[in-house]
Design a protein around this motif. Structure first.
Motif, PDB file in Angstrom:
ATOM      1  N   UNK A  44     -12.181 -13.179 -25.521  1.00  0.00           N
ATOM      2  CA  UNK A  44     -11.443 -13.022 -24.272  1.00  0.00           C
ATOM      3  C   UNK A  44     -12.361 -12.494 -23.185  1.00  0.00           C
ATOM      4  N   UNK A  45     -12.204 -13.039 -21.987  1.00  0.00           N
ATOM      5  CA  UNK A  45     -12.852 -12.516 -20.779  1.00  0.00           C
ATOM      6  C   UNK A  45     -14.355 -12.331 -20.938  1.00  0.00           C
ATOM      7  N   UNK A  46     -15.023 -13.310 -21.471  1.00  0.00           N
ATOM      8  CA  UNK A  46     -16.469 -13.239 -21.618  1.00  0.00           C
ATOM      9  C   UNK A  46     -17.118 -14.121 -20.560  1.00  0.00           C
ATOM     10  N   UNK A  47     -18.192 -13.639 -19.947  1.00  0.00           N
ATOM     11  CA  UNK A  47     -18.869 -14.418 -18.909  1.00  0.00           C
ATOM     12  C   UNK A  47     -19.524 -15.681 -19.452  1.00  0.00           C
ATOM     13  N   UNK A  48     -19.989 -15.633 -20.679  1.00  0.00           N
ATOM     14  CA  UNK A  48     -20.737 -16.756 -21.247  1.00  0.00           C
ATOM     15  C   UNK A  48     -20.178 -17.126 -22.623  1.00  0.00           C
ATOM     16  N   UNK A  49     -18.974 -17.683 -22.668  1.00  0.00           N
ATOM     17  CA  UNK A  49     -18.357 -17.948 -23.965  1.00  0.00           C
ATOM     18  C   UNK A  49     -19.123 -18.951 -24.819  1.00  0.00           C
ATOM     19  N   UNK A  50     -19.834 -19.898 -24.197  1.00  0.00           N
ATOM     20  CA  UNK A  50     -20.564 -20.876 -24.999  1.00  0.00           C
ATOM     21  C   UNK A  50     -21.741 -20.230 -25.734  1.00  0.00           C
ATOM     22  N   UNK A  79      -8.444 -20.847 -11.067  1.00  0.00           N
ATOM     23  CA  UNK A  79      -9.503 -21.615 -11.716  1.00  0.00           C
ATOM     24  C   UNK A  79      -8.930 -22.399 -12.886  1.00  0.00           C
ATOM     25  N   UNK A  80      -9.455 -23.573 -13.110  1.00  0.00           N
ATOM     26  CA  UNK A  80      -9.043 -24.371 -14.262  1.00  0.00           C
ATOM     27  C   UNK A  80      -9.810 -23.880 -15.489  1.00  0.00           C
ATOM     28  N   UNK A  81      -9.076 -23.551 -16.553  1.00  0.00           N
ATOM     29  CA  UNK A  81      -9.662 -23.022 -17.783  1.00  0.00           C
ATOM     30  C   UNK A  81      -9.367 -23.980 -18.921  1.00  0.00           C
ATOM     31  N   UNK A  82     -10.231 -24.012 -19.924  1.00  0.00           N
ATOM     32  CA  UNK A  82     -10.061 -24.881 -21.085  1.00  0.00           C
ATOM     33  C   UNK A  82     -10.447 -24.095 -22.338  1.00  0.00           C
ATOM     34  N   UNK A  83      -9.669 -24.268 -23.389  1.00  0.00           N
ATOM     35  CA  UNK A  83      -9.969 -23.641 -24.680  1.00  0.00           C
ATOM     36  C   UNK A  83     -10.990 -24.506 -25.413  1.00  0.00           C
ATOM     37  N   UNK A  84     -12.007 -23.851 -25.970  1.00  0.00           N
ATOM     38  CA  UNK A  84     -13.005 -24.511 -26.806  1.00  0.00           C
ATOM     39  C   UNK A  84     -12.962 -23.854 -28.166  1.00  0.00           C
ATOM     40  N   UNK A  85     -13.239 -24.631 -29.184  1.00  0.00           N
ATOM     41  CA  UNK A  85     -13.067 -24.145 -30.547  1.00  0.00           C
ATOM     42  C   UNK A  85     -14.278 -24.514 -31.410  1.00  0.00           C
ATOM     43  N   UNK A  86     -14.778 -23.503 -32.122  1.00  0.00           N
ATOM     44  CA  UNK A  86     -15.756 -23.718 -33.178  1.00  0.00           C
ATOM     45  C   UNK A  86     -14.974 -23.746 -34.477  1.00  0.00           C
ATOM     46  N   UNK A  87     -15.136 -24.808 -35.236  1.00  0.00           N
ATOM     47  CA  UNK A  87     -14.500 -24.907 -36.548  1.00  0.00           C
ATOM     48  C   UNK A  87     -15.606 -25.083 -37.579  1.00  0.00           C
ATOM     49  N   UNK A  95     -13.207 -21.170 -40.853  1.00  0.00           N
ATOM     50  CA  UNK A  95     -13.367 -20.183 -39.783  1.00  0.00           C
ATOM     51  C   UNK A  95     -13.197 -20.909 -38.456  1.00  0.00           C
ATOM     52  N   UNK A  96     -12.326 -20.367 -37.616  1.00  0.00           N
ATOM     53  CA  UNK A  96     -12.089 -20.929 -36.288  1.00  0.00           C
ATOM     54  C   UNK A  96     -12.338 -19.827 -35.274  1.00  0.00           C
ATOM     55  N   UNK A  97     -13.247 -20.095 -34.325  1.00  0.00           N
ATOM     56  CA  UNK A  97     -13.507 -19.158 -33.242  1.00  0.00           C
ATOM     57  C   UNK A  97     -13.172 -19.881 -31.943  1.00  0.00           C
ATOM     58  N   UNK A  98     -12.275 -19.290 -31.155  1.00  0.00           N
ATOM     59  CA  UNK A  98     -11.838 -19.916 -29.912  1.00  0.00           C
ATOM     60  C   UNK A  98     -12.245 -19.075 -28.714  1.00  0.00           C
ATOM     61  N   UNK A  99     -12.560 -19.783 -27.632  1.00  0.00           N
ATOM     62  CA  UNK A  99     -12.892 -19.123 -26.372  1.00  0.00           C
ATOM     63  C   UNK A  99     -12.393 -19.981 -25.231  1.00  0.00           C
ATOM     64  N   UNK A 100     -12.031 -19.334 -24.149  1.00  0.00           N
ATOM     65  CA  UNK A 100     -11.669 -20.096 -22.960  1.00  0.00           C
ATOM     66  C   UNK A 100     -12.808 -19.982 -21.961  1.00  0.00           C
ATOM     67  N   UNK A 101     -13.010 -21.066 -21.240  1.00  0.00           N
ATOM     68  CA  UNK A 101     -14.074 -21.099 -20.246  1.00  0.00           C
ATOM     69  C   UNK A 101     -13.567 -21.801 -19.003  1.00  0.00           C
ATOM     70  N   UNK A 102     -14.068 -21.361 -17.875  1.00  0.00           N
ATOM     71  CA  UNK A 102     -13.770 -22.062 -16.635  1.00  0.00           C
ATOM     72  C   UNK A 102     -14.412 -23.433 -16.729  1.00  0.00           C
ATOM     73  N   UNK A 103     -13.665 -24.457 -16.403  1.00  0.00           N
ATOM     74  CA  UNK A 103     -14.190 -25.820 -16.497  1.00  0.00           C
ATOM     75  C   UNK A 103     -15.423 -25.923 -15.615  1.00  0.00           C
TER      76      UNK A 103
END
Length: 135
Positions: A44-50, A79-87, A95-103
């Motif tokens: 949540x609320x991370x500047x660099x989720x990728x 801002x438009x946000x999108x959920x990204x998921x590492x599976x 293991x699933x790690x999800x983060x939202x990032x500004x498009x």
């Protein structure tokens, strides 16, 4: 006492091992759902989720992809946000790690004259190509 093995044991054990063996990984919020036998992390609320997703992908393997389910793209604070998921599968646990990032957020570039907190939307890349990971 229920003689059946809880589906939470394997994910909880995997989490303990992951955190012990890889203390360098950035912290995320972890949950272990009651019935799925899955370990879930949320950022949540991370500047660099990728960068965080990539750090976990380097350890766990798997793939980072944008979530395409309904509601996974939304507007927040204009801002438009999108959920990204590492599976990934690690120690026989999904293991699933999800983060939202500004498009379009790809680094710390800013528009001239804007507040430093507002990131420049460079393009509409779902996941920066250099960070793509496949199983």
């Amino acid at each position: 006492m229920n003689a059946q093995r809880s589906p939470q044991i394997a994910p909880a054990t995997a989490l303990g091992q992951l955190l012990q063996e890889h203390p360098e990984l950035p912290p995320v919020e972890w949950t272990v759902p009651r019935t799925h036998g899955v370990l879930k992390g949320a950022l949540y609320a991370d500047d660099h989720p990728f960068e965080v997703l990539r750090a976990y992908a380097d350890v766990l393997g798997g793939s980072i992809r944008p979530d395409t389910s309904p509601g996974s793209e939304f507007e927040s604070a204009g801002l438009r946000r999108r959920v990204h998921r590492l599976t990934a599968t690690w120690r026989d646990v999904t293991v699933i790690v999800e983060a939202t990032a500004t498009v379009g957020l790809c680094g710390a570039q800013y528009l001239p004259g804007q507040l430093a907190e507002q990131r420049h939307q460079l393009d509409d890349a779902a996941v920066p190509t250099a960070w793509a990971v496949t199983a």
